[in-house]
Design a protein around this motif. Structure first.
Motif, PDB file in Angstrom:
ATOM      1  N   ARG A  68       0.979  -1.227   0.176  1.00  0.00           N
ATOM      2  CA  ARG A  68      -0.093   0.277  -0.211  1.00  0.00           C
ATOM      3  C   ARG A  68       0.792   0.945   0.561  1.00  0.00           C
ATOM      4  O   ARG A  68       1.712   0.960   0.472  1.00  0.00           O
ATOM      5  N   PRO A  69       0.398   1.998   0.127  1.00  0.00           N
ATOM      6  CA  PRO A  69       1.490   2.980  -0.315  1.00  0.00           C
ATOM      7  C   PRO A  69       1.023   4.339   0.867  1.00  0.00           C
ATOM      8  O   PRO A  69       0.605   5.577   1.263  1.00  0.00           O
ATOM      9  N   ASP A  70       2.320   3.207   1.585  1.00  0.00           N
ATOM     10  CA  ASP A  70       2.712   3.859   3.180  1.00  0.00           C
ATOM     11  C   ASP A  70       4.241   4.216   2.943  1.00  0.00           C
ATOM     12  O   ASP A  70       4.661   3.747   2.439  1.00  0.00           O
ATOM     13  N   PRO A  71       4.373   5.574   3.184  1.00  0.00           N
ATOM     14  CA  PRO A  71       5.609   6.123   3.585  1.00  0.00           C
ATOM     15  C   PRO A  71       6.866   5.215   4.167  1.00  0.00           C
ATOM     16  O   PRO A  71       7.875   4.561   3.341  1.00  0.00           O
ATOM     17  N   LYS A  72       5.953   4.239   5.267  1.00  0.00           N
ATOM     18  CA  LYS A  72       7.498   3.272   5.667  1.00  0.00           C
ATOM     19  C   LYS A  72       7.375   2.032   4.372  1.00  0.00           C
ATOM     20  O   LYS A  72       8.729   1.217   5.172  1.00  0.00           O
ATOM     21  N   LYS A  73       6.291   1.399   3.803  1.00  0.00           N
ATOM     22  CA  LYS A  73       6.911   0.416   2.536  1.00  0.00           C
ATOM     23  C   LYS A  73       7.542   0.756   1.677  1.00  0.00           C
ATOM     24  O   LYS A  73       8.596   0.421   1.195  1.00  0.00           O
ATOM     25  N   ASN A  74       8.738   2.766   1.577  1.00  0.00           N
ATOM     26  CA  ASN A  74       9.301   3.111   1.080  1.00  0.00           C
ATOM     27  C   ASN A  74       9.422   2.734  -0.441  1.00  0.00           C
ATOM     28  O   ASN A  74      10.383   2.792  -1.427  1.00  0.00           O
TER      29      ASN A  74
END
Length: 979
Positions: free
Chosen positions: A489-495
């Motif tokens: 998912r487009p989450d900051p922690k997924k980098n």
């Protein structure tokens, strides 16, 4: 502001606008030129320039702008601002936004400072408490036995796998799993519908199904919440759902009338609402009561079928996530059955991550996520669990290490002492074991790959390509190139942005491969959450910056059922799967990708390390190192032999992550746990009377003086006279007082002990009956009570005994020395085998419950800490003992239905007051000025009253005063007495 790259664009825009502002300012201050033109410019200038001199702009922005907004809407404001045509209005809005960004930065620094101070204090407390424990535990052991260099075992270690016991297929085990939040059903799971219905739902359903198909297991019950709400499907309101076996070859291994795996839905909480997990906490006790009834009934049914009439108790009760763990701990204590716990994600880790972002204070986080209630539930799971199952070693070493109740070094020392037969001084630590989640691979058939050909061929199949393939391939100018696949998912922690930069800046990689980003489902970016929208916008800007059109796919939609087809497409192109998240707790997608023949590039932070150790099918990278990510991807797609070797290793070793292997490992660990279940001695006529009662009135009024308490008892007797004469109503007295104090109170009030059926004393650590003649139960000297030894056998689990007492005496002496006076003094007269009691002589200096509990947990001492209502008594009792648990014991032992119990309480009570209010029983709250205000020792709480119990549930009523007529009316309302 890590992860919010768009803030940089704010600041850049503000700097760009600075020239115009300076020009206007210079014109206003120069005194020359056209005054009318200057005035016109001043009228159109920014708010700060127009109004400087009239009032402080800083004060205006702080009071009117900053206080009214948060970061959630900041991004949307930026989108509107950047679209404005008027430079003056845009500059004004940019100025507003700069103040808001400044405030966010200031707030972050403030939060960081407060948290650093808090952590420093907590660290000192932990070090001091563990020094005492270490001193006790280091004696008697040689250096080689102290366990300093031992590693926590993984289920995939070969020496562990060879020496673990196996569950025989002739066993007929009953296993109870609990997962109470989200929408749970066996087929067509609505994964991703909301944050509560995700990977955990899929995991627990598949675990139940797999265990139910495993030889040796007769029945598995997955207990969850029954939901009959208009906004969810009717299937979630069905009381029971049978889960189909994993495959037909396992379907008949233990056939019986009630065998197999089932979802059992227990009604609790609002009957017509689907509510998020954060709002379930006040209803936990109600779930526990309903689950207890189901387990009791099922144990008897299974006993009739497979155990010659003897109840078949659960071999373990396994809670999933903190809310179910809290429930499992109470059920484990009530039934005296071993508990297992899986956290899935942990509250302390989440709290730390959110605090690091600096956007919310601890209080704000708690208000949103009920995080302190969750953390206390996880600490209770450490107190109560025999085994805690994690997915990775990282979870054990880094996440559980944040908790008061777990220390890896101490756990190793305790295991060494137990192995050698040396005393642990009452200290206990749960066993941590890493067992990765399983997968079902039987339906997966990886296609053959021709290393010299352009693309693979799936067994010569001529079936049409799946539609999702066309949705992806349409993005590519050369779709035959190897596909680098990221599924996140487009989450900051997924980098994801770092991945796109790595791809965009490595020319050879771009020439050799395509990049596919499966970033969830979306319709309109502006309608996404601000965080997800900002990540997705950054990705699109990077694609434009590096001119990656024709090389990057980012489809808007995909179905869960299409994910296997996406893996197949990447494998067909001889591609690579990548997970470069900053931290990945486990990495189930890495296992899924490997099952389809995809090599991996993965972060070296977290679970992928364990996965790579088993599969050996790719390369681990530093997620912060863009060049390292790019080089790893290039190596795999450019070196055919390396790619083939990684693919082959993954396919060869993937069976170690299958559900059958998971279940074998799971049952082997369960097989090491010492069996526990209810064991009863012979009863007699004095106790059998409880079975004949239709209703039980429990008097648990803590908030009144002794004289009022005696009168409350007499008035309840008077109000219940009809039920007393018919024998349908019985009475139980529940109190923090010792048995001797209860006896004195009854004598002073002229009340006979035989007027009661049972007495719950010492805050729930003692249960006794009004009789002095029994060969089976202890009768204290000169007291007309007999102690229920069966109850003691139920609550003695992890009781520290003399080791705990010595530690408490030492703690009390230190506390008294700190204060220069006796604050807490041991009360030997009121102490008993399972209650260490203290007199509190100075309640103002007395430490709060959470401080005492934390001190004991740090030393691996498991106990329940309670103050009396007035703060004059401090009782330390077994961790799973309480007055509410004693009521559950009356149901288990004597068949007294919990729904037929009515509790009478005051407006406040002892530390365990909230626990008494929850559940399926009825509650009468006595209101009036006779209620004494609770002592201040009860005010220092980790979480609010509303996070424990809901007074809006059915079955709670209040009466003014304690007159017989009002009490009778309330009892008639609940059907205890007939009109």
């Amino acid at each position: 502001m890590a992860g919010n790259d768009w803030i940089n664009s704010y600041l850049e825009a503000i700097l760009d606008a600075g020239g115009a502002a300076e020009e206007i300012s210079a014109a206003a201050g120069g005194g020359g030129g056209d005054g009318a033109a200057v005035a016109e410019k001043r009228d159109k200038s920014s708010l700060m320039l127009r109004e400087r001199g009239r009032f402080s702009p800083a004060r205006y922005f702080v009071e009117e702008v900053i206080s009214g907004f948060d970061e959630t809407d900041l991004y949307k404001t930026w989108v509107r601002t950047s679209a404005m045509r008027s430079p003056q209005e845009r500059n004004t809005r940019l100025e507003n936004m700069s103040w808001r960004i400044w405030n966010l930065a200031r707030k972050k620094k403030q939060i960081e400072g407060e948290e650093a101070s808090r952590l420093s204090k907590r660290r000192l407390e932990r070090e001091k408490a563990r020094q005492y424990a270490a001193a006790d535990l280091s004696e008697d052991l040689s250096e080689g036995e102290k366990g300093e260099n031992n590693h926590e075992p993984s289920i995939h270690d070969e020496n562990m796998r060879t020496r673990m016991p196996r569950i025989g297929s002739n066993k007929k085990l009953y296993i109870v799993l609990i997962s109470i939040h989200g929408l749970i059903r066996g087929e067509n799971m609505e994964l991703g519908r909301d944050s509560d219905t995700g990977g955990q739902v899929k995991y627990v359903v598949e675990l139940a199904r797999a265990l139910g198909s495993t030889p040796g297991v007769y029945r598995v019950d997955l207990l969850t919440r029954q939901i009959s709400a208009p906004d969810v499907d009717w299937s979630y309101g069905e009381p029971t759902e049978m889960l189909s076996p994993i495959s037909s070859e396992h379907s008949g291994h233990e056939m019986g009338e009630s065998s197999g795996a089932y979802i059992v839905r227990i009604p609790f909480g609002p009957r017509d609402k689907y509510i998020p997990k954060e709002h379930l906490w006040p209803h936990i006790q109600e779930f526990v009561d309903g689950a207890l009834v189901h387990i009791m009934q099922m144990s008897k049914v299974l006993g009739e079928q497979v155990s010659s009439g003897q109840p078949v108790w659960p071999v373990v009760i396994h809670g999933h996530y903190a809310d179910a763990g809290d429930s499992a701990a109470l059920l484990s204590g009530a039934l005296n059955v071993p508990m297992v716990f899986t956290g899935h994600s942990l509250g302390r880790d989440k709290l730390e991550q959110i605090l690091k972002q600096g956007r919310q204070t601890r209080d704000e986080i708690n208000a949103t996520y009920k995080i302190m209630r969750r953390i206390e539930a996880e600490e209770l799971c450490l107190d109560a669990s025999e085994i805690i199952i994690t997915s990775t070693r990282q979870e054990i070493e880094q996440q559980w290490g944040l908790y008061d109740g777990f220390d890896l070094t101490m756990a190793r020392k305790l295991r060494a002492r137990i192995k050698r037969g040396v005393s642990c001084f009452g200290r206990y630590m749960p066993r941590m074991i890493a067992i990765p989640p399983g997968m079902e691979f039987s339906h997966i058939a990886p296609h053959d790959v021709d290393l010299d050909g352009e693309e693979g061929n799936e067994d010569g199949s001529t079936s049409p390509d799946p539609p999702i393939w066309a949705d992806i391939m349409r993005f590519f100018s050369n779709p035959r190139k190897p596909m680098i696949l990221a599924l996140a998912r487009p989450d900051p922690k997924k980098n994801i942005t770092t991945l796109v930069k790595a791809f965009g800046e490595h020319r050879e990689l771009r020439n050799l491969a395509n990049l596919t980003l499966i970033m969830g489902n979306r319709d309109v970016i502006d309608e996404m959450s601000s965080t997800n929208a900002s990540v997705l916008t950054s990705v699109l800007k990077l694609i434009d910056k590096y001119d990656l059109y024709g090389q990057v796919a980012y489809p808007k939609h995909h179905k869960q059922s299409e994910v296997p087809d996406i893996y197949r497409l990447a494998a067909r192109t001889k591609g690579v799967f990548i997970n470069c998240a900053f931290i990945e707790p486990f990495g189930l997608t890495l296992i899924e990708a490997a099952a389809y023949g995809l090599p991996m590039v993965a972060t070296r932070n977290g679970g992928p390390v364990d996965i790579h150790r088993v599969l050996d099918n790719g390369i681990l990278v530093d997620p912060h190192n863009q060049n390292e990510i790019a080089e790893a991807l290039y190596r795999l797609v450019s070196d055919k032999h390396l790619w083939a070797q990684c693919r082959q290793n993954g396919l060869k070793n993937i069976h170690q992550f299958s559900w059958p292997e998971h279940c074998k490992s799971y049952l082997s660990r369960v097989g090491t746990v010492k069996p526990r279940h209810p064991r009863w001695q012979k009863s007699n006529d004095a106790t059998e009377i409880l079975r004949r009662r239709k209703h039980i009135i429990v008097i648990a009024v803590d908030s009144v003086q002794d004289a009022d308490f005696v009168q409350v008892i007499k008035n309840i007797f008077e109000a219940s006279s009809i039920g007393i004469s018919s024998g349908s109503v019985g009475f139980v007295l529940s109190t923090s007082r010792a048995m001797s104090e209860v006896h004195d109170l009854l004598i002073s009030g002229g009340i006979k002990a035989s007027d009661f059926d049972a007495f719950i004393c010492n805050s729930g650590s003692d249960l006794c009956y009004p009789s002095s003649n029994s060969e089976d139960m202890l009768s204290p000297a000169e007291l007309p009570f007999m102690v229920d030894l069966d109850y003691h056998s139920q609550i003695e689990y992890r009781w520290g005994g003399e080791g705990l007492r010595k530690t408490l005496i030492r703690w009390a002496a230190e506390k008294n020395n700190e204060c220069g006076q006796n604050v807490v003094v041991e009360d030997e007269e009121c102490s008993s085998t399972y209650c260490i009691s203290f007199k509190v002589t100075n309640t103002e200096a007395a430490p709060p419950v959470k401080e005492i509990r934390r001190t004991m947990r740090i030393q691996a001492l498991r106990c329940h800490v309670l103050y009396s209502h007035d703060g004059s008594k401090l009782n330390i009792i077994p961790v799973l003992a309480s007055r509410s648990q004693a009521l559950r014991y009356l149901y288990i032992r004597w068949g007294v239905e919990l729904s037929n119990m009515t509790l009478v309480v005051g407006e406040s009570g002892d530390t365990d007051y909230e626990g008494l209010l929850g559940g399926v029983h009825k509650t009468i709250i006595l209101k009036g000025s006779f209620n004494v205000v609770p002592n201040q020792v009860h005010t220092a709480r980790s979480y609010s009253f509303q996070d424990v119990v809901s007074l809006e549930k059915p079955g709670v009523t209040s009466v003014e005063g304690y007159g017989p007529d009002n009490l009778k009316s309330a009892l008639q309302q609940f059907g205890v007495l007939r009109d």
